[in-house]
Design an enzyme around this catalytic site. Structure first.
Site, PDB file in Angstrom:
ATOM      1  N   LYS A  34       2.852  10.216   8.207  1.00 13.46           N
ATOM      2  CA  LYS A  34       2.160   9.733   9.404  1.00 13.46           C
ATOM      3  C   LYS A  34       2.779  10.294  10.694  1.00 13.46           C
ATOM      4  CE  LYS A  34      -0.147   5.537   7.657  1.00 13.46           C
ATOM      5  NZ  LYS A  34      -1.542   5.890   7.987  1.00 13.46           N
ATOM      6  N   ASP A  69       9.111   2.789   1.208  1.00 12.68           N
ATOM      7  CA  ASP A  69       7.947   3.500   1.722  1.00 12.68           C
ATOM      8  C   ASP A  69       7.908   3.267   3.230  1.00 12.68           C
ATOM      9  OD1 ASP A  69       5.446   4.184   2.675  1.00 12.68           O
ATOM     10  OD2 ASP A  69       4.354   3.403   0.959  1.00 12.68           O
ATOM     11  N   PHE A  81       0.853  -1.186   0.000  1.00 16.80           N
ATOM     12  CA  PHE A  81       0.000   0.000   0.000  1.00 16.80           C
ATOM     13  C   PHE A  81       0.886   1.232   0.000  1.00 16.80           C
ATOM     14  CE2 PHE A  81      -2.475   3.434   1.853  1.00 16.80           C
ATOM     15  CZ  PHE A  81      -3.666   3.338   1.140  1.00 16.80           C
TER      16      PHE A  81
END
Length: 401
Positions: free
Chosen positions: A250, A221, A136
């Protein structure tokens, strides 16, 4: 105005289906809803609230910067952005930073940079991007196509081309796929949304070696794994593998929207003036809060505390499983953990999430078969104990029907 869950249906686009619970206040790892009900937060806004709610360092940074300057276009730079960039480069492999607003935007920048680098250095035939099934990387059309979950990318028309996938931890399949036409490989150093899947040592080092062999850039990532989540500042630092480009978001802002792409001077040079940009990227308000979060987390005691807390969670899950026999394994690292349901409860992760909410515990899922936990990195030990007690009651509710 009376605000309720029903108002969501009236005014919001229906791409989300939120809980009936509407939190209104948080402090540390405790949250209270409109009715005054208290929750222990084991979700952290999906690995975002790395210092819990309303951490004094972040609140102070927000207030102080709020009295100075909020926003500038990138026609001018600003002090918080430069300070934060210097701290990131001092603490990582990278020389250069590009700021964005989110993980998806950071990943978009990384992918565009990889394509531009390949075009400039190797020519127009080197375009292939390889990523991994169940991965993702965001919800822009480019990043969602690179992400390895077609349910998220199908149904929007023709997809960006020259993107291929293989299974995570399958080095043989990866070796068959990569070639001199590969410009970049994008991967999570621990898959989050895909089920909290850790890489094998052979796989992660094999991917790096094959990227070197074929002159492909390796993009990590670290949107979910970065900024202390696994017990290292960034997950790559504990794997013995260094990427060419890394993305972070995040936890970087501790709850304030910010993302960054970091890389080397040599690679960064190919995003020349005008090739990419962001209105809000490097916003001084966001960078001031992120600097406070980064300073707080990039501390040996805090990072060691993540590993200490991981063991408390693992011990708690083991005790619950001994009583109720619901998990086949506990996956993950640091405070990115997944309780995998065994065959008796397969596909029922959401039932455990709903039961947890009823018991005053905020948790997550990673697919239909994994209950995910991404709490604050500094969650008090007594909150872990209380949260595990509530989770045990939720497990009992599901098991007993």
């Amino acid at each position: 105005m009376q605000v309720s869950r029903d108002l969501f249906n009236d005014v919001m686009v229906p791409n989300y289906n939120p809980s009936s619970v509407i939190p209104v206040r948080g402090e540390g790892s405790r949250v209270w809803d409109q009715t005054g009900k208290e929750f222990i937060d084991f979700a952290g806004g999906i690995a975002v609230n790395c210092l819990g709610h309303c951490h004094p360092a972040l609140v102070n940074a927000l207030k102080e910067q709020g009295d100075k300057i909020w926003h500038l276009s990138n026609v001018m730079t600003n002090e918080p952005a430069l300070r934060l960039a210097k701290k990131i480069t001092d603490a990582t492999f990278a020389d250069k930073v590009y700021f964005a607003n989110s993980g998806a935007e950071a990943n978009e920048a990384a992918l565009k940079l990889a394509r531009r680098f390949a075009l400039d250095v190797h020519g127009e035939d080197k375009t292939q991007i390889i990523a991994f099934n169940k991965g993702f990387h965001g919800r822009t059309f480019f990043t969602v196509t690179v992400g390895g979950q077609v349910a998220y990318s199908d149904g929007f028309g023709p997809k960006p081309a020259a993107i291929d996938h293989c299974d995570y931890n399958d080095l043989a399949a990866f070796e068959q796929l990569i070639s001199d036409k590969t410009c970049a490989v994008m991967m999570e150093p621990l898959q989050g949304e895909g089920g909290i899947i850790s890489p094998t040592n052979e796989f992660i080092k094999g991917v790096r070696a094959l990227c070197d062999k074929h002159n492909a850039l390796l993009i990590f990532d670290e949107v979910q794994t970065g900024v202390g989540r696994t017990g290292s500042l960034y997950a790559y630092q504990d794997l013995g593998v260094t990427p060419d480009i890394l993305t972070t978001a995040k936890a970087l802002g501790g709850g304030f929207p910010i993302g960054a792409m970091i890389t080397t001077t040599e690679i960064a040079a190919h995003l020349k003036i005008g090739t990419h940009g962001s209105t809000y990227g490097g916003n001084p308000l966001a960078c001031a809060v992120a600097e406070a979060a980064f300073d707080t987390i990039n501390n040996p005691d805090v990072l060691a505390g993540v590993k200490e807390r991981e063991q408390l969670f693992r011990d708690g899950f083991a005790a619950i499983n001994e009583k109720y026999d619901v998990f086949s394994e506990i996956r993950g690292k640091g405070l990115l953990l997944g309780a995998v349901l065994n065959s008796k409860f397969e596909g029922r992760a959401r039932d455990f999430l709903i039961a947890s909410t009823e018991q005053g515990l905020m948790s997550l899922v990673a697919g239909t078969n994994v209950i995910r936990f991404t709490p604050s990195l500094v969650i008090p030990l007594e909150d872990i104990k209380e949260g595990l007690s509530r989770f045990e009651k939720a497990v009992a509710d599901v098991v007993n029907g």
